[in-house]
Structure formats: structure tokens, C-alpha cells
Design a protein around this motif. Structure first.
Motif, PDB file in Angstrom:
ATOM      1  N   LYS A 100      71.517  31.186  32.961  1.00  0.00           N
ATOM      2  CA  LYS A 100      70.309  31.589  33.694  1.00  0.00           C
ATOM      3  C   LYS A 100      69.755  32.880  33.095  1.00  0.00           C
ATOM      4  O   LYS A 100      70.504  33.656  32.501  1.00  0.00           O
ATOM      5  N   PRO A 101      68.467  33.133  33.292  1.00  0.00           N
ATOM      6  CA  PRO A 101      67.910  34.366  32.749  1.00  0.00           C
ATOM      7  C   PRO A 101      68.543  35.616  33.378  1.00  0.00           C
ATOM      8  O   PRO A 101      68.793  35.639  34.585  1.00  0.00           O
ATOM      9  N   VAL A 102      68.779  36.611  32.539  1.00  0.00           N
ATOM     10  CA  VAL A 102      69.284  37.900  33.024  1.00  0.00           C
ATOM     11  C   VAL A 102      68.255  38.969  32.648  1.00  0.00           C
ATOM     12  O   VAL A 102      67.917  39.141  31.468  1.00  0.00           O
ATOM     13  N   ILE A 103      67.748  39.653  33.656  1.00  0.00           N
ATOM     14  CA  ILE A 103      66.779  40.727  33.436  1.00  0.00           C
ATOM     15  C   ILE A 103      67.524  42.049  33.515  1.00  0.00           C
ATOM     16  O   ILE A 103      68.198  42.329  34.514  1.00  0.00           O
ATOM     17  N   ALA A 104      67.418  42.882  32.467  1.00  0.00           N
ATOM     18  CA  ALA A 104      67.994  44.228  32.530  1.00  0.00           C
ATOM     19  C   ALA A 104      66.931  45.152  33.100  1.00  0.00           C
ATOM     20  O   ALA A 104      65.810  45.213  32.574  1.00  0.00           O
ATOM     21  N   ALA A 105      67.261  45.837  34.172  1.00  0.00           N
ATOM     22  CA  ALA A 105      66.360  46.844  34.753  1.00  0.00           C
ATOM     23  C   ALA A 105      66.998  48.197  34.462  1.00  0.00           C
ATOM     24  O   ALA A 105      68.017  48.555  35.046  1.00  0.00           O
ATOM     25  N   VAL A 106      66.403  48.919  33.512  1.00  0.00           N
ATOM     26  CA  VAL A 106      67.083  50.074  32.916  1.00  0.00           C
ATOM     27  C   VAL A 106      66.406  51.384  33.284  1.00  0.00           C
ATOM     28  O   VAL A 106      65.242  51.611  32.940  1.00  0.00           O
ATOM     29  N   ALA A 107      67.144  52.264  33.962  1.00  0.00           N
ATOM     30  CA  ALA A 107      66.688  53.640  34.178  1.00  0.00           C
ATOM     31  C   ALA A 107      67.703  54.570  33.536  1.00  0.00           C
ATOM     32  O   ALA A 107      68.896  54.261  33.495  1.00  0.00           O
ATOM     33  N   GLY A 108      67.240  55.701  33.038  1.00  0.00           N
ATOM     34  CA  GLY A 108      68.148  56.691  32.465  1.00  0.00           C
ATOM     35  C   GLY A 108      68.790  56.207  31.168  1.00  0.00           C
ATOM     36  O   GLY A 108      68.224  55.418  30.422  1.00  0.00           O
ATOM     37  N   PHE A 109      70.024  56.697  30.948  1.00  0.00           N
ATOM     38  CA  PHE A 109      70.687  56.455  29.664  1.00  0.00           C
ATOM     39  C   PHE A 109      71.185  55.015  29.514  1.00  0.00           C
ATOM     40  O   PHE A 109      71.836  54.475  30.406  1.00  0.00           O
ATOM     41  N   ALA A 110      70.861  54.403  28.393  1.00  0.00           N
ATOM     42  CA  ALA A 110      71.471  53.129  27.992  1.00  0.00           C
ATOM     43  C   ALA A 110      71.960  53.370  26.562  1.00  0.00           C
ATOM     44  O   ALA A 110      71.222  53.184  25.592  1.00  0.00           O
ATOM     45  N   LEU A 111      73.192  53.839  26.461  1.00  0.00           N
ATOM     46  CA  LEU A 111      73.718  54.310  25.177  1.00  0.00           C
ATOM     47  C   LEU A 111      74.943  53.505  24.764  1.00  0.00           C
ATOM     48  O   LEU A 111      75.701  53.040  25.620  1.00  0.00           O
ATOM     49  N   GLY A 112      75.158  53.396  23.458  1.00  0.00           N
ATOM     50  CA  GLY A 112      76.354  52.718  22.970  1.00  0.00           C
ATOM     51  C   GLY A 112      76.479  51.337  23.590  1.00  0.00           C
ATOM     52  O   GLY A 112      75.541  50.520  23.553  1.00  0.00           O
ATOM     53  N   GLY A 113      77.633  51.087  24.213  1.00  0.00           N
ATOM     54  CA  GLY A 113      77.849  49.797  24.865  1.00  0.00           C
ATOM     55  C   GLY A 113      76.809  49.495  25.938  1.00  0.00           C
ATOM     56  O   GLY A 113      76.529  48.326  26.223  1.00  0.00           O
ATOM     57  N   GLY A 114      76.208  50.532  26.520  1.00  0.00           N
ATOM     58  CA  GLY A 114      75.148  50.317  27.514  1.00  0.00           C
ATOM     59  C   GLY A 114      73.920  49.706  26.878  1.00  0.00           C
ATOM     60  O   GLY A 114      73.310  48.759  27.403  1.00  0.00           O
ATOM     61  N   CYS A 115      73.549  50.223  25.705  1.00  0.00           N
ATOM     62  CA  CYS A 115      72.410  49.672  24.963  1.00  0.00           C
ATOM     63  C   CYS A 115      72.753  48.259  24.480  1.00  0.00           C
ATOM     64  O   CYS A 115      71.901  47.356  24.485  1.00  0.00           O
ATOM     65  N   GLU A 116      74.007  48.072  24.102  1.00  0.00           N
ATOM     66  CA  GLU A 116      74.433  46.742  23.637  1.00  0.00           C
ATOM     67  C   GLU A 116      74.397  45.712  24.764  1.00  0.00           C
ATOM     68  O   GLU A 116      74.014  44.559  24.549  1.00  0.00           O
ATOM     69  N   LEU A 117      74.771  46.121  25.972  1.00  0.00           N
ATOM     70  CA  LEU A 117      74.652  45.210  27.122  1.00  0.00           C
ATOM     71  C   LEU A 117      73.191  44.841  27.354  1.00  0.00           C
ATOM     72  O   LEU A 117      72.855  43.682  27.584  1.00  0.00           O
ATOM     73  N   VAL A 118      72.324  45.852  27.286  1.00  0.00           N
ATOM     74  CA  VAL A 118      70.888  45.607  27.474  1.00  0.00           C
ATOM     75  C   VAL A 118      70.402  44.559  26.476  1.00  0.00           C
ATOM     76  O   VAL A 118      69.661  43.639  26.831  1.00  0.00           O
ATOM     77  N   MET A 119      70.861  44.686  25.235  1.00  0.00           N
ATOM     78  CA  MET A 119      70.382  43.754  24.197  1.00  0.00           C
ATOM     79  C   MET A 119      70.939  42.344  24.362  1.00  0.00           C
ATOM     80  O   MET A 119      70.437  41.411  23.748  1.00  0.00           O
ATOM     81  N   MET A 120      71.970  42.187  25.193  1.00  0.00           N
ATOM     82  CA  MET A 120      72.477  40.835  25.480  1.00  0.00           C
ATOM     83  C   MET A 120      71.693  40.187  26.608  1.00  0.00           C
ATOM     84  O   MET A 120      71.874  39.007  26.881  1.00  0.00           O
ATOM     85  N   CYS A 121      70.853  40.971  27.296  1.00  0.00           N
ATOM     86  CA  CYS A 121      70.056  40.413  28.395  1.00  0.00           C
ATOM     87  C   CYS A 121      68.807  39.737  27.823  1.00  0.00           C
ATOM     88  O   CYS A 121      68.488  39.877  26.645  1.00  0.00           O
ATOM     89  N   ASP A 122      68.082  39.030  28.683  1.00  0.00           N
ATOM     90  CA  ASP A 122      66.960  38.217  28.195  1.00  0.00           C
ATOM     91  C   ASP A 122      65.619  38.935  28.272  1.00  0.00           C
ATOM     92  O   ASP A 122      64.775  38.768  27.402  1.00  0.00           O
ATOM     93  N   ILE A 123      65.394  39.670  29.352  1.00  0.00           N
ATOM     94  CA  ILE A 123      64.156  40.444  29.493  1.00  0.00           C
ATOM     95  C   ILE A 123      64.599  41.869  29.816  1.00  0.00           C
ATOM     96  O   ILE A 123      65.462  42.063  30.669  1.00  0.00           O
ATOM     97  N   VAL A 124      64.008  42.839  29.125  1.00  0.00           N
ATOM     98  CA  VAL A 124      64.368  44.231  29.398  1.00  0.00           C
ATOM     99  C   VAL A 124      63.165  44.942  29.999  1.00  0.00           C
ATOM    100  O   VAL A 124      62.098  45.018  29.368  1.00  0.00           O
ATOM    101  N   ILE A 125      63.339  45.424  31.224  1.00  0.00           N
ATOM    102  CA  ILE A 125      62.296  46.211  31.873  1.00  0.00           C
ATOM    103  C   ILE A 125      62.851  47.621  32.022  1.00  0.00           C
ATOM    104  O   ILE A 125      63.964  47.813  32.532  1.00  0.00           O
ATOM    105  N   ALA A 126      62.098  48.598  31.522  1.00  0.00           N
ATOM    106  CA  ALA A 126      62.616  49.970  31.491  1.00  0.00           C
ATOM    107  C   ALA A 126      61.800  50.872  32.398  1.00  0.00           C
ATOM    108  O   ALA A 126      60.571  50.765  32.471  1.00  0.00           O
TER     109      ALA A 126
END
Ligand code: CAA
Length: 262
Positions: A100-126
């Protein structure tokens, strides 16, 4: 189900609703340790398997989506142990298998593994305060959860090399310009925007949603001819669904479609 490092809830009123997973180790800026990654895998699997869930939103806190793998844990590893236990692989890969689609809703720091998790999601809203980066080089490391591979695919080699080799962060505006992020919104509107996108997806045919996601992801695994061939066959397969008949009829009859997800 209750978790030590996550908060989960189901939001929405329709037949299909949104499963929200919030990373919740605020004192450590949501640093990703084994407990959190184990729990994230369980929560993702549960929502993916639940027919009442149409879309998943993955989010963190106001200050950090996630500041990376837990450095206090990484500090204790040596090569032999990392290699033998296949560090990262065992419990970081579940996102890749969510259909199923996974939307990353990102506030603040998305660093290292955090940024990598974001990139595994389907839509990134920051949120406009979001900051992205792969600072592992500053720890004498390299990204270990796909950063060196997904970042160049998302933002191109020039920007990826800049980020990976200097460890600098980019802000939300630069991330949107670079193609890492689909939308940037004011921080106080982040969840509203993500849940709105998720609700819109929940209203669509679940079969068609899965097929669309699978086809786009195929673009990252194949050459163009194979990818287009795969898409064409999936397109043909959609003609076997009731939802295709309903969607096309509803358009022609100028009414809202009622999808049955079959
Ligand atoms: N691991 C463990 N703890 C972390 C952490 C991490 N990745 N990031 C932050 N924390 C902890 C800090 O140690 C601090 O804890 P204490 O209060 O107990 O001292 C707390 O969270 C708050 O952090 P700061 O005081 O540092 O907050 P700040 O606002 O001054 O700075 C920051 C924020 C710039 C994000 C900074 O915390 C930082 O640089 N964090 C590390 C980022 C990083 O290097 N990430 C990559 C990790 S390696 C990796 O992810 C490998 C991989 O590819 C899988």
C-alpha cells in the motif's frame, strides 16, 4: 497493539482509512534503534495486511522525523558483529515490501537512516522546517540503508555527491527543488496535508492503487523497455477488474464512482 517506540492510530471515516505510524523517541530525536525498527516492521505489516486500511502515513515529531540510526548503538559494533548479524538488513527492509502507499510526513531533521527511511516511502510531504541529509561521513561511516543508491536516483549525482561527501543538510525548499520531496507545506499544516492526500488515496480503487505503485517502483528496477512492457501488461490486467468498469462508467455518467476494490 501498543508499542514502546511508536504511536499508531487509524484516521478517517470511510470504508478505507489511513493508518498513521508516528516514530516516538523524542528525547533521542527518534534515533532508530533495534526496538524501533522491529516495531516499525510489525506496525507496517499489520496495516498492510488490514483490508480496512487504504494508505499509511509515516511521521515523526516536530523537531525530528528521525536523526538517523542510533549512534550509541553503532559505536559498540565491530565489523565481525555487524557482518554476522547483517546489521540493518534484518529489520530495516520492511518498508520495501509494503504494497500500500506510504506517505512520509516529515518535520525537522531527517538525517542518515531517517533520510533513508523517507526515501523508501512513496510520497514525501515536508514541513517547511524539514532538513534532510546523509551525515554518516562525519562519523567515519557511509550511509547504510540505501542512501548512496536512492539519493542519486532521487536528486541526481551532483546533489547526491554534494550531500554524501560533505554531510551537509538541505532544507525543505532545496529538497523540493531537487526532487526528494513532493510538496512543502507550513509546519502546522503537515498532518492535514498528509492525511488529505492519504484520504484521497483511500477513496480510490485499492487494486488500481497497488498496481500504480508497483509500476512506478518497477521504473527503479528495470530498463525502459522492460518497464514499459511491465506497465502495458498491468494496464491490460486492469481491464479484468470491476473497479475499471465502475470508474469509466461513473465518469461517463457524471457521477462519483463507488469502488469495490476488486
Ligand atoms: N543517535 C543517537 N542519539 C542521537 C542521535 C542519533 N542519531 N541524534 C540525536 N541524538 C540525541 C543526542 O545525543 C541528544 O541526546 P542527549 O540529550 O542525551 O545529549 C539528543 O538526541 C538531542 O540531540 P542534540 O542535543 O544533538 O540536538 P541538536 O538540536 O543540537 O542537534 C542534530 C540535532 C543536528 C540532528 C544532531 O543531534 C545530530 O547531528 N545528530 C546525529 C545525526 C547523524 O549523524 N545521523 C546519522 C546516524 S548514522 C546512520 O544513520 C547510519 C545509517 O545510514 C543507517
Amino acid at each position: 497493539m501498543s508499542y514502546e517506540t511508536l504511536l499508531t492510530e487509524v484516521i478517517g471515516a470511510g470504508e478505507r482509512r489511513t493508518g498513521v505510524i508516528r516514530l516516538n523517541r523524542p528525547k533521542q530525536l527518534n534515533a532508530l534503534n533495534d526496538t524501533l525498527m522491529d516495531e516499525l516492521g510489525v506496525a507496517l505489516k499489520a496495516f498492510d495486511a488490514d483490508d480496512a486500511i487504504g494508505c499509511i502515513v509515516l511521521t515523526g515529531g516536530d523537531k525530528a522525523f528521525a536523526a538517523g540510526a542510533d549512534i550509541s548503538v553503532l559505536a559498540r559494533f565491530d565489523f565481525a558483529r555487524a557482518y554476522q548479524m547483517d546489521l540493518i538488513t534484518r529489520n530495516w527492509e520492511q518498508l520495501r515490501y509494503v504494497r500500500k502507499p506510504v506517505i512520509a510526513a516529515v518535520a525537522g531533521f531527517a538525517l542518515g537512516g531517517g533520510c533513508e527511511l523517507v526515501m523508501m516511502c512513496d510520497i514525501v510531504i515536508a514541513a517547511d522546517n524539514a532538513r534532510f541529509g546523509q551525515p554518516e561521513i562525519k562519523l567515519g561511516l557511509i550511509p547504510g540503508a540505501g542512501g548512496t543508491q536512492r539519493l542519486p536516483r532521487a536528486v541526481g549525482k551532483a546533489k547526491a555527491m554534494d550531500l554524501v561527501l560533505t554531510g551537509r543538510m538541505m532544507d525543505a525548499a532545496e529538497a523540493e527543488r531537487s526532487g526528494l520531496v513532493a510538496r512543502v507545506v507550513p509546519a502546522d499544516k503537515l498532518m492535514e496535508e498528509a492525511l488529505g492526500a492519504a484520504a484521497a488515496i483511500c477513496d480510490l480503487s485499492a487494486v488500481s492503487v497497488l498496481a500504480n505503485k508497483e509500476c512506478v517502483n518497477r521504473a527503479f528496477e528495470t530498463g525502459l523497455s522492460d518497464g514499459v512492457h511491465f506497465e502495458r501488461r498491468m494496464f491490460h490486467a486492469m481491464f479484468s477488474t470491476e473497479d475499471k468498469n465502475e470508474g469509466t462508467s461513473a465518469f461517463l455518467e457524471k457521477r462519483k464512482p463507488v469502488f469495490k476494490h476488486r
